[in-house]
Design a protein around this motif. Structure first.
Motif, PDB file in Angstrom:
ATOM      1  N   SER A  30      13.538  58.074  86.545  1.00 19.66           N
ATOM      2  CA  SER A  30      13.252  59.489  86.392  1.00 19.66           C
ATOM      3  C   SER A  30      12.544  60.024  87.629  1.00 19.66           C
ATOM      4  CB  SER A  30      12.347  59.698  85.168  1.00 19.66           C
ATOM      5  OG  SER A  30      11.785  60.985  85.163  1.00 19.66           O
ATOM      6  N   MET A  38      16.426  56.369  83.148  1.00 21.91           N
ATOM      7  CA  MET A  38      17.058  57.412  82.353  1.00 21.91           C
ATOM      8  C   MET A  38      18.369  56.941  81.714  1.00 21.91           C
ATOM      9  SD  MET A  38      14.729  59.585  82.643  1.00 21.91           S
ATOM     10  CE  MET A  38      15.478  60.898  81.716  1.00 21.91           C
ATOM     11  N   ASN A 136      14.233  60.604  76.384  1.00 19.98           N
ATOM     12  CA  ASN A 136      15.275  59.856  77.077  1.00 19.98           C
ATOM     13  C   ASN A 136      16.366  59.506  76.095  1.00 19.98           C
ATOM     14  OD1 ASN A 136      16.564  58.413  79.102  1.00 19.98           O
ATOM     15  ND2 ASN A 136      15.063  56.796  79.153  1.00 19.98           N
TER      16      ASN A 136
END
Length: 136
Positions: A30, A38, A136
């Motif tokens: 991220s 991610m 996420n």
């Protein structure tokens, strides 16, 4: 979560030097919490939003904005949609499927040095805040 509102065009901002036809995929760290890998790839229907993402992305490469095409289903980005802003005014989306590079966009507005500094300071605070959560 509401159905995505847009049909495109879509943009992605990064410092990666990519070619038409290549794919952007999930599975990278991220930009906001580097300890998080991610599960989605993020994109927007606003070239300015992609430009902001390109400029604040960590790394030494030049910021770049790409016109992209989702290769699968996508949804409103829950990190901003209704969590921070009612609806989806940032026109931000995410997908578990890759995004195909259609073209590089060269005429996106750049941040002023002052605005870039402000964003870097805000991101530094988020990166060190254990309460800051990324869906996420």
């Amino acid at each position: 979560m509401a159905e995505p509102l847009d049909v495109g065009p879509f943009y992605h901002g990064t410092k990666a030097d990519l070619r038409v036809g290549e794919h952007l995929t999930p599975g990278f760290r991220s930009n906001y919490k580097p300890d998080v890998v991610m599960n989605h790839i993020y994109f927007t229907a606003l070239p300015d939003g992609a430009g902001l993402a390109a400029e604040i992305t960590p790394g030494d490469g030049a910021p770049r904005v790409y016109l992209v095409e989702p290769t699968g289903e996508f949804e409103n980005d829950p990190n901003v949609t209704d969590k921070k802003f009612p609806g989806n005014p940032t026109r931000s989306y995410r997908s578990k499927a890759p995004l195909r590079i259609v073209a590089e966009v060269h005429d996106w507005p750049r941040l002023t040095p002052e605005a870039l500094q402000m964003w870097q300071e805000r991101l530094a605070a988020i990166r060190t805040d254990d309460r800051a959560e990324i869906m996420n």
